[in-house]
Design an enzyme around this catalytic site. Structure first.
Site, PDB file in Angstrom:
ATOM      1  N   SER A   1     -18.576 147.689 189.305  1.00 55.94           N
ATOM      2  CA  SER A   1     -19.876 147.989 188.139  1.00 55.94           C
ATOM      3  C   SER A   1     -20.641 148.452 188.291  1.00 55.94           C
ATOM      4  O   SER A   1     -22.348 147.955 189.284  1.00 55.94           O
ATOM      5  CB  SER A   1     -19.078 147.326 186.887  1.00 55.94           C
ATOM      6  OG  SER A   1     -17.855 147.467 186.723  1.00 55.94           O
TER       7      SER A   1
ATOM      8  N   GLU B   1     -20.506 136.172 181.498  1.00 58.29           N
ATOM      9  CA  GLU B   1     -19.794 137.193 181.320  1.00 58.29           C
ATOM     10  C   GLU B   1     -19.145 137.412 180.335  1.00 58.29           C
ATOM     11  O   GLU B   1     -19.278 138.271 179.338  1.00 58.29           O
ATOM     12  CB  GLU B   1     -19.197 137.178 182.423  1.00 58.29           C
ATOM     13  CG  GLU B   1     -18.306 138.712 182.775  1.00 58.29           C
ATOM     14  CD  GLU B   1     -18.258 138.794 184.078  1.00 58.29           C
ATOM     15  OE1 GLU B   1     -17.816 137.976 184.860  1.00 58.29           O
ATOM     16  OE2 GLU B   1     -17.565 140.378 184.272  1.00 58.29           O
TER      17      GLU B   1
ATOM     18  N   GLN C   1     -22.890 143.205 190.012  1.00 53.04           N
ATOM     19  CA  GLN C   1     -22.429 141.558 189.879  1.00 53.04           C
ATOM     20  C   GLN C   1     -20.951 141.959 191.398  1.00 53.04           C
ATOM     21  O   GLN C   1     -19.688 142.761 191.359  1.00 53.04           O
ATOM     22  CB  GLN C   1     -21.257 140.976 188.752  1.00 53.04           C
ATOM     23  CG  GLN C   1     -20.436 140.143 189.017  1.00 53.04           C
ATOM     24  CD  GLN C   1     -19.152 139.422 188.228  1.00 53.04           C
ATOM     25  OE1 GLN C   1     -19.711 140.513 187.605  1.00 53.04           O
ATOM     26  NE2 GLN C   1     -19.878 138.377 188.055  1.00 53.04           N
TER      27      GLN C   1
ATOM     28  N   GLU D   1      -4.674 137.282 180.762  1.00 46.69           N
ATOM     29  CA  GLU D   1      -3.899 136.289 180.851  1.00 46.69           C
ATOM     30  C   GLU D   1      -4.432 134.756 182.064  1.00 46.69           C
ATOM     31  O   GLU D   1      -4.188 133.848 181.761  1.00 46.69           O
ATOM     32  CB  GLU D   1      -2.591 137.065 182.347  1.00 46.69           C
ATOM     33  CG  GLU D   1      -1.668 137.330 182.220  1.00 46.69           C
ATOM     34  CD  GLU D   1      -2.220 138.848 181.840  1.00 46.69           C
ATOM     35  OE1 GLU D   1      -2.878 139.774 182.896  1.00 46.69           O
ATOM     36  OE2 GLU D   1      -2.122 139.489 180.867  1.00 46.69           O
TER      37      GLU D   1
HETATM   38  C1  LIG Z   1     -13.515 148.157 184.487  1.00 42.39           C
HETATM   39  C2  LIG Z   1     -13.087 146.949 185.349  1.00 42.39           C
HETATM   40  C3  LIG Z   1     -14.596 146.594 186.248  1.00 42.39           C
HETATM   41  C4  LIG Z   1     -14.692 145.664 187.192  1.00 42.39           C
HETATM   42  N1  LIG Z   1     -15.897 145.382 187.657  1.00 42.39           N
HETATM   43  C5  LIG Z   1     -16.801 144.191 188.300  1.00 42.39           C
HETATM   44  C6  LIG Z   1     -17.373 143.754 189.019  1.00 42.39           C
HETATM   45  O1  LIG Z   1     -18.283 144.458 188.451  1.00 42.39           O
HETATM   46  N2  LIG Z   1     -17.844 142.929 189.492  1.00 42.39           N
HETATM   47  C7  LIG Z   1     -16.920 142.300 189.989  1.00 42.39           C
HETATM   48  O2  LIG Z   1     -17.045 141.163 190.672  1.00 42.39           O
HETATM   49  N3  LIG Z   1     -15.594 142.552 189.981  1.00 42.39           N
HETATM   50  C8  LIG Z   1     -15.544 143.485 188.774  1.00 42.39           C
HETATM   51  N4  LIG Z   1     -13.940 144.040 188.400  1.00 42.39           N
HETATM   52  C9  LIG Z   1     -12.893 143.215 188.771  1.00 42.39           C
HETATM   53  C10 LIG Z   1     -12.392 141.750 188.000  1.00 42.39           C
HETATM   54  O3  LIG Z   1     -12.883 141.133 187.728  1.00 42.39           O
HETATM   55  C11 LIG Z   1     -10.774 141.272 189.017  1.00 42.39           C
HETATM   56  O4  LIG Z   1      -9.879 143.287 188.931  1.00 42.39           O
HETATM   57  C12 LIG Z   1     -10.099 140.919 187.838  1.00 42.39           C
HETATM   58  O5  LIG Z   1     -10.977 138.963 188.330  1.00 42.39           O
HETATM   59  C13 LIG Z   1      -8.775 140.384 188.543  1.00 42.39           C
HETATM   60  O6  LIG Z   1      -8.276 140.258 189.767  1.00 42.39           O
HETATM   61  P1  LIG Z   1      -7.293 141.111 190.603  1.00 42.39           P
HETATM   62  O7  LIG Z   1      -7.729 142.759 190.194  1.00 42.39           O
HETATM   63  O8  LIG Z   1      -6.772 140.630 191.611  1.00 42.39           O
HETATM   64  O9  LIG Z   1      -5.769 140.949 190.001  1.00 42.39           O
HETATM   65  P2  LIG Z   1      -4.812 139.392 190.434  1.00 42.39           P
HETATM   66  O10 LIG Z   1      -5.295 138.152 190.263  1.00 42.39           O
HETATM   67  O11 LIG Z   1      -3.975 140.332 191.915  1.00 42.39           O
HETATM   68  O12 LIG Z   1      -3.710 139.426 188.938  1.00 42.39           O
HETATM   69  C14 LIG Z   1      -3.421 140.074 189.167  1.00 42.39           C
HETATM   70  C15 LIG Z   1      -2.240 140.272 187.929  1.00 42.39           C
HETATM   71  O13 LIG Z   1      -1.162 138.916 188.218  1.00 42.39           O
HETATM   72  C16 LIG Z   1      -1.936 137.919 186.718  1.00 42.39           C
HETATM   73  N5  LIG Z   1      -2.637 136.240 187.561  1.00 42.39           N
HETATM   74  C17 LIG Z   1      -3.199 136.479 188.653  1.00 42.39           C
HETATM   75  N6  LIG Z   1      -3.057 135.365 188.099  1.00 42.39           N
HETATM   76  C18 LIG Z   1      -2.841 134.405 187.061  1.00 42.39           C
HETATM   77  C19 LIG Z   1      -2.194 133.231 186.690  1.00 42.39           C
HETATM   78  N7  LIG Z   1      -2.935 131.930 187.301  1.00 42.39           N
HETATM   79  N8  LIG Z   1      -2.055 133.276 186.001  1.00 42.39           N
HETATM   80  C20 LIG Z   1      -0.892 134.473 184.840  1.00 42.39           C
HETATM   81  N9  LIG Z   1      -1.629 135.460 186.053  1.00 42.39           N
HETATM   82  C21 LIG Z   1      -1.720 136.049 186.835  1.00 42.39           C
HETATM   83  C22 LIG Z   1      -3.398 139.107 186.269  1.00 42.39           C
HETATM   84  O14 LIG Z   1      -3.158 138.225 184.830  1.00 42.39           O
HETATM   85  C23 LIG Z   1      -2.655 140.226 187.180  1.00 42.39           C
HETATM   86  O15 LIG Z   1      -2.395 140.781 185.730  1.00 42.39           O
HETATM   87  C24 LIG Z   1     -13.607 144.810 187.365  1.00 42.39           C
HETATM   88  C25 LIG Z   1     -12.693 145.354 187.554  1.00 42.39           C
HETATM   89  C26 LIG Z   1     -12.490 146.745 186.237  1.00 42.39           C
HETATM   90  C27 LIG Z   1     -10.805 146.792 185.946  1.00 42.39           C
END
Ligand SMILES: Cc1cc2nc3c(=O)[nH]c(=O)nc-3n(C[C@H](O)[C@H](O)[C@H](O)COP(=O)(O)OP(=O)(O)OC[C@H]3O[C@@H](n4cnc5c(N)ncnc54)[C@H](O)[C@@H]3O)c2cc1C
Lengths: 368, 397
Positions: free
Chosen positions: B151, B234, B114, B367
């Site tokens: 992933s 998902e 993805q 969150e």
């Molecule tokens: C093990 C793992 C596997 C993954 N696999 C895939 C994959 O296969 N394909 C893919 O596309 N992505 C993948 N991801 C990515 C995953 O979907 C994102 O990491 C996730 O959506 C969070 O985005 P970010 O890391 O940018 O965090 P951010 O969006 O920067 O968030 C930082 C913090 O702020 C909080 N936050 C953000 N917005 C809000 C809000 N509106 N209200 C309250 N809190 C908020 C979040 O909850 C988090 O705690 C994977 C992630 C992990 C950890």
């Protein structure tokens, strides 16, 4: 009934903090810690030399007449806060606190001689005890004296043994100082790469006897109490770093066209964490102060600090990973170093459950 | 057309087993035959692995085939394909796309990944900046950008990909959804090591990657709507696994507790019992949700399951490390590896503790899911937003 106690930092303590912080900022950035940990040799002897000998932190608990600084637990606690903040891989808790306290409890010329060496930072000395050994719990009886200080036995989970010049071994006939060359070490893979563990095997090596069994056990018990009390400060420093870094991250990280830290869901969580860290600071300071003054309720104050600060440190590190999002799950970002240290620290020198049981005893709140 | 009944399906299963006895049929051959017999996902249309039967009858087929020793299509290894790509292709794909992709996907011959998240767009996925520009002559799309935390990108043959096709529109509008060939020139997969020491996810750099228009899913600019289908599936697929009593994370802790009385303390006992009860209740909530769905009463509990499992997995694995005492100080192996699947149960407590931290981040953070529950389930007002009507190019980054 309670005597005056001081939960603030003195000017000298703040000066000491600045010196240690500056050194760690310079020589022990998270990226350095990670790089060293990956080599399997996390300790940096040069950093230890500056910290222990030049800044003089190794001798804080040692009286001046034995070549130490004649300071005390409050100052050592400040050093540990800074070491926790940096997840510094240095044998401070093991050598400058636990081993030092054991030797202070021995009162023999041989112990005094070793203390001089420790205080000067020339020697690293660690107790051959499992890192999980808790104050108030039965001491292990694994090492036997087969005659004339010839020791045999095995001790598991000995922290920082790989960095030690001398090990303090508790045997059935008393306490012995055993040179590192006379033991063999096997190193299992630790969850916390910054505080390496070893299984120490004594196979007939000779040691210098430092104390009789009763003195030895009392000295170890006292050292475990100090160690647990001061570990709270390391946990406090760790939690403080996690909070500060997380706040910094959520202020700068934008999603939905605004900093993620502006979402109330995160603001409330971080505010609660701040409250917990502030409380942990009071608990850790109280433990350090009680140890420094030899307060009669020191065992209770230490148990309270440990029962509280372990949880705060783990939660701060877990929040740090979570609120960094995907970045927090990567190896490159230092959050995992803090998480691993916090989680293993929760098992170090007694778990929260163990310290709750101690609180139950000291506060006369028996279980049903 | 008459509705497909259980009897009808059982007959089909027997025919399949007779024509392809599992004992002496190659695994992939059997799975292909099962797909062709319409017994892969019975609610899918005929010719696409199903028979347009009620979804509830799937369990019957699975049980019957399992009992006969038929091979399984290892949903763990092909989870993204099964759980996300397939339902999205089914909903938005052309006939040709469905015929091309669904069968190898289900059989597991082609693994999917993805390509959604980007360094600057995680929770706010719709802010993504990977560009897809249409080439005038060929009509092909040329894609440039960087994806992250992908992933299985290192084992995947195909990817679902969303990219920006019009930066002048508000962020939800200028997005288009593609099926991307992971072997195409310009796709560069680099391992991204994680907290567990492994590189289970990746960074994916896309430089001038050519995607034919026939691999676009849905209309140009419809990408966000299509992506929402993927994301909904998902979350359901992450939280919706069927588990037996004391399955999942609680199992190793319960076993350690029973087999090693030396580890027991009162304090841990209390916590273990609380978590055991919560794990059992979570399992029952999942079961009830499935029954509700089967009875045609979809409930909001679905959004809650991923939240619950993330929290429980973390608390239980955290307890396990503490329960193990000295052993909890240890870790199995920090050597950097590139696993093909996330295996929670085959590894040690330290690994479980660390990997479970990802459960509340991957597939939408806890969150974000709590916000969704508060706003869509409870109807609470959203926080004020100013990003909906701004052109994507004018957003703060
Ligand atoms: C093990 C793992 C596997 C993954 N696999 C895939 C994959 O296969 N394909 C893919 O596309 N992505 C993948 N991801 C990515 C995953 O979907 C994102 O990491 C996730 O959506 C969070 O985005 P970010 O890391 O940018 O965090 P951010 O969006 O920067 O968030 C930082 C913090 O702020 C909080 N936050 C953000 N917005 C809000 C809000 N509106 N209200 C309250 N809190 C908020 C979040 O909850 C988090 O705690 C994977 C992630 C992990 C950890």
């Amino acid at each position: 009934m309670s005597t005056a106690f001081d939960l603030l930092y003195s000017e000298t303590e703040e000066e000491l903090r600045s010196a240690v912080r500056a050194l760690l900022a310079d020589r022990c950035a998270p990226a350095d810690v990670l790089a060293r940990a990956e080599t399997g040799r996390p300790h940096d002897p040069g950093l230890w030399h500056t910290l222990a000998a030049e800044i003089g932190t190794a001798g804080l608990l040692v009286p001046e007449k034995l070549g130490g600084q004649g300071a005390g637990h409050r100052e050592a606690a400040v050093v540990l806060e800074e070491l926790g903040r940096a997840v510094a891989p240095v044998p401070y808790l093991t050598s400058a606190v636990l081993a030092t306290e054991i030797l202070l409890g021995c009162d023999t010329p041989e112990a005094a001689e070793l203390l001089r060496e420790l205080a000067s930072g020339r020697l690293v000395c660690v107790p051959a005890l499992p890192l999980t050994q808790a104050p108030g719990a039965p001491l292990p009886a694994a090492v036997r004296d087969t005659g004339g200080g010839i020791l045999t036995g095995t001790v598991t989970s000995v922290a920082d043994a790989v960095a030690a010049d001398v090990l303090l071994v508790l045997a059935d006939t008393g306490l012995y100082a055993v040179p590192a060359g006379a033991v063999s070490l096997t190193e299992p893979v630790p969850l916390d790469l910054t505080r390496p563990l070893a299984t120490v095997t004594l196979a007939g090596g000779a040691g210098t006897r430092l104390a009789d069994p009763a003195t030895a056990r009392a000295a170890v018990a006292g050292a475990l109490l100090s160690g647990a009390g001061l570990l709270a400060s390391e946990q406090l420093g760790l939690a403080q770093w996690c909070l500060t870094e997380t706040v910094r991250h959520v202020r700068g990280r934008h999603q939905f066209n605004r900093p993620v830290g502006s979402f109330q869901a995160l603001k409330h969580r971080l505010a609660r964490l701040w409250l917990d860290v502030a409380s942990a600071r009071a608990a850790a300071r109280a433990a350090a102060d009680a140890l420094a003054t030899g307060a009669p309720d020191a065992p209770l104050t230490v148990a309270v600090a440990q029962a509280y600060c372990s949880g705060v440190a783990v939660r701060a590190a877990e929040e740090c990973v979570q609120l960094h999002g995907g970045i927090g799950m990567t190896w490159e970002h230092p959050a995992h170093l803090y998480l691993k240290r916090a989680k293993t620290a929760a098992l170090t020198l007694g778990t929260t459950g163990h310290h709750h049981a101690l609180v139950a005893d000291f506060a006369e709140l028996p279980s049903p | 057309m008459t509705a497909i009944t259980a009897d009808h399906l059982l007959t089909r299963v027997r025919e399949l087993l007779a024509a392809h006895p599992p004992a002496d049929t190659d695994r992939a051959d059997f799975l292909r035959a099962r797909f062709d017999a319409g017994l892969a996902w019975v609610h899918y249309p005929e010719g696409l692995g199903g028979l347009a039967a009620p979804r509830t009858l799937q369990a019957l087929v699975d049980t019957e085939l399992e009992a006969a020793g038929a091979p399984d299509n290892d949903p763990r290894r092909i989870g993204i394909g099964l759980g996300m790509a397939a339902p999205t292709i089914l909903a938005y794909g052309t006939d040709e796309q469905k015929r091309r992709f669904l069968r190898p996907l289900w059989v597991g011959e082609e693994v999917w990944c993805q390509l959604f998240s980007e360094p600057g767009a995680g929770s706010d996925l719709a802010a993504l900046g990977t560009r897809a520009v249409r080439e005038a002559g060929s009509g092909d799309w040329i894609v440039d950008g960087q994806k992250v935390w992908t992933s299985s990108a290192h084992t995947a043959r195909w990817a679902i990909l969303i990219a920006r096709t019009d930066p002048t529109l508000p962020k939800h509008q200028g997005i288009t959804y593609f099926l991307c060939d992971m072997h195409a020139p310009g796709v560069d997969v680099r391992p991204l090591r994680q907290i567990t020491g492994e590189a289970e996810f990746n960074e994916v750099f896309l430089t001038g990657v050519r995607i034919p228009d026939s691999h676009r899913l849905g209309a140009v600019g419809q990408g966000w709507e299509v992506a929402r289908t993927t994301l909904m599936n998902e979350r359901v697929s992450i939280g919706g696994m069927r588990i037996p009593r004391e399955g999942g994370m609680i199992a190793p802790v319960a076993v350690a507790w029973r087999e090693r009385p030396g580890l027991r303390t009162h304090a841990l006992h209390q916590r273990l019992l609380e978590l055991w009860v919560e794990a059992e209740v979570a399992r029952l909530t999942g079961e009830r949700l499935r029954q509700q769905l089967a009875a045609g009463q979809p409930g909001p509990e679905g959004s809650g399951m991923k939240l619950t499992f993330a929290r429980l997995n973390q608390e239980i694995s955290g307890l396990e490390v503490e329960l193990l005492g000295e052993e909890g100080l240890l870790y199995e192996d920090w050597t950097m590896r590139r696993p093909e699947l996330v295996d929670f149960t085959g590894r040690d407590a330290g690994y479980r503790y660390l990997r479970a931290k990802g459960n509340s981040i991957e597939g939408g953070t806890s969150e974000i899911l709590l916000n969704i529950v508060a706003e869509r389930v409870l109807g609470l007002p959203a926080e004020p937003r100013d990003d909906k009507d701004l052109a994507w190019k004018d957003l703060a980054r």
